[in-house]
Design an enzyme around this catalytic site. Structure first.
Site, PDB file in Angstrom:
ATOM      1  CB  SER A 183      -5.451  72.472  20.702  1.00 48.77           C
ATOM      2  OG  SER A 183      -6.349  71.983  21.551  1.00 48.77           O
ATOM      3  CE1 TYR A 189      -2.397  68.025  21.161  1.00 47.53           C
ATOM      4  CE2 TYR A 189      -3.726  69.438  22.615  1.00 47.53           C
ATOM      5  CZ  TYR A 189      -3.588  68.739  21.346  1.00 47.53           C
ATOM      6  OH  TYR A 189      -4.311  68.980  20.298  1.00 47.53           O
TER       7      TYR A 189
END
Length: 589
Positions: free
Chosen positions: A461, A474
């Site tokens: 990501s 995350y």
């Protein structure tokens, strides 16, 4: 040491040394396969492949004219392809007069077999043809003329690339000089070192004929007798024989583009692209044997498809770069995983879809099947390492070793790291990081053992290089994925296995609607606002899928996808202080 039983077959004025693999205890009634070598080999090229086929096939090989123990005519015109094809038919008639024979051929062995299978009535004598690193010279001449008659940059680039790869053939057709060169330097030691240097062929356990030096010189007549004539005046003819083209993408002599027109002449054509080199019988005999056996079994059984991606029967269009490959995708029930499955299916990949949500994966499978590819669905929770390992073994058993693996499954946790529960942290890391590591390890081991390359894509990501006070957990999981990818890529490079980290930014998938948000009393409201923001951004998962396909084709290491991801990737590298300041802004309110 492999044991061959020798006999002799006469073809015109030539005596051919024919060898049958000695397989004590094997069943008498077995399909017959004939192995045909190229330059500068003899039947010994197949010493490592033949025993791997001998359990369920009757294995025959022979020294083609000009090589080994067979007759070596002096005249160049004794080596034209029509005569070589007659030799092959003479061998077939002798070893299996009552039943069609399967052929596996390499280099010039494949070139002369193409001549045979395009001969009228060949389908009555030849059950199938597995072609390795040897084109039909008429098709090659037609391809060259087509590209040169339409001088676009792409056509010229492909043609010039092949000209560069084939430059050695011009040298081979010169008078005196190539004969003198190979007479002087054509020793087994020098040839072993050359093959090892150009594509890693082992120095040990590689069998050459005692006549290697003489065969190098004698085999030059193949080039003089055929290449100029065929390329100047190609006469492409059709074939009804089932053909499998094993296209070695790292072939030093033959570019994959030259096979672009085969489908216009072979009406029963399969193709298998692999990241291997020209000398596949030496570098990976097990892979070649398994591929050939699989194709022969498919033809013998009358099936329209077989495991391990030889399933693109009777292709009606030009080859695709990923056509016929086997792809495994986790998290395939929605979002990026689903769109990637669609993209790979449209390119001809067999797809194996895994998701904890099997209903969603079945929906994905329906669309993939509409592209005409084999599609299978398996339930999988990537947080369970044992389940991932068992899944990998199931895929190997039912489908073969995958060529492409997409570790896509993931979840998100937002909000302050200090507010998240231990259970949230464990689940996040188990899925996002450990799941990626487990999938990469399980399938990576299979790819290494197979020895034919592959590609692993892991979904990271933009959060991996864009710190944020509300996405710390995350971001940590995805930063781990990114660095794992970079390290694994270095580890697997020697095995020709690519590893790519895909780093999307703001992409609207269902992960936003299911994101857990720690440290808030209005989790549902914040999740709804977050989902609305991503929806307005308008960057859809199909765009990520396109970048994944591009990354596989170009073997990219790290791919920031969205504009903000590309900006963040460069910003963190060159202006980390700016990223740290931006990280203080709240995403959830």
């Amino acid at each position: 040491m492999v044991s061959w039983n020798r006999s002799t077959v006469t073809s015109g004025d030539v005596e051919l040394a024919v060898f049958e693999l000695d397989t004590p205890g094997a069943a008498e009634k077995r399909p017959t396969v004939v192995l045909v070598h190229g330059w500068p080999d003899t039947h010994h090229l197949w010493d490592q492949v033949a025993p791997l086929l001998g359990d369920d096939l009757r294995v025959i090989s022979y020294d083609t004219r000009g090589y080994g123990e067979s007759t070596s005519p002096e005249q160049v015109q004794a080596y034209t392809l029509d005569l070589l094809a007659q030799d092959l038919f003479a061998v077939l008639d002798a070893v299996s007069p009552d039943a069609p024979v399967h052929i596996v051929a390499h280099d010039w062995g494949s070139v002369q077999t193409w001549e045979a299978v395009t001969t009228e009535g060949a389908h009555d004598r030849i059950g199938s043809f597995t072609s390795v690193s040897g084109p039909n010279l008429d098709y090659l001449g037609e391809w060259a003329r087509t590209n040169l008659s339409r001088p676009t940059p792409g056509n010229l680039g492909r043609a010039l690339s092949q000209v560069a790869s084939s430059a050695y053939t011009a040298f081979f057709q010169l008078p005196v000089l190539p004969q003198a060169f190979f007479s002087t330097f054509g020793s087994e030691k020098n040839w072993t070192e050359f093959l090892h240097a150009i594509e890693g062929t082992p120095r040990e356990n590689v069998s050459f004929s005692p006549t290697l030096r003489e065969d190098m010189v004698s085999g030059l007549r193949f080039y003089s007798a055929n290449i100029r004539e065929k390329l100047a005046r190609p006469n492409p003819r059709p074939t009804a024989v089932p053909v499998l083209e094993v296209v070695n993408e790292r072939d030093i002599a033959l570019r994959p583009a030259i096979y672009e027109l085969t489908h216009t002449h072979a009406n029963k054509l399969w193709r298998k692209n692999t990241r291997t080199g020209h000398w596949l019988p030496y570098t990976n005999p097990r892979y070649l044997a398994e591929t050939a056996r699989e194709f022969i079994t498919m033809i013998e059984s009358g099936a329209s498809s077989a495991p391990n991606t030889i399933d693109r029967a009777r292709r009606l269009g030009p080859p695709q770069k990923l056509g016929g490959k086997l792809a495994v995708i986790t998290g395939a029930g929605s979002g990026i995983g689903r769109e990637t499955a669609y993209a790979l299916a449209q390119l001809g990949c067999e797809v194996v879809l895994a998701d904890i949500n099997t209903a969603g994966a079945e929906e994905t499978a329906t669309e993939c099947k509409a592209s005409g590819v084999l599609t299978s669905v398996y339930p999988l929770d990537v947080a369970d390492t044992r389940a991932v390992n068992e899944f990998a073994e199931t895929v190997r058993k039912n489908h073969g070793v995958p060529d492409i693996v997409i570790n896509n499954a993931g979840i998100a946790v937002a909000g302050p790291a200090l507010a998240a529960s231990d259970e949230q942290v464990d689940r996040l890391l188990d899925i996002n990081l450990r799941g990626v590591i487990s999938g990469s390890r399980a399938f990576g081991r299979q790819m290494v053992e197979r020895g034919a390359g592959g590609h692993i894509v892991n979904l990271a990501s933009a959060a991996a290089f864009t710190p944020s006070r509300d996405l710390g957990l995350y971001a940590a999981s995805k930063a781990g994925v990114l660095m794992f990818c970079e390290s694994l890529r270095a580890e697997l490079a020697e095995h020709k296995i690519g590893v790519t980290a895909i780093c999307p930014g703001i992409v609207h998938t269902n992960i936003t609607s299911t994101t857990e948000i720690a440290g808030t009393e209005d989790e549902a409201g914040q999740r709804r606002r977050l989902d609305d923001f991503y929806a307005k951004r308008g960057f859809t998962p199909d765009k990520v899928a396109r970048d994944i396909v591009k990354a596989i084709l170009s073997n990219k290491a790290v791919v920031p996808v969205t504009p903000e991801a590309k900006f963040g990737y460069r910003s963190y590298r060159f202006f980390p202080w700016a990223s740290r300041i931006a990280a203080r802004q709240k995403l959830t309110k």
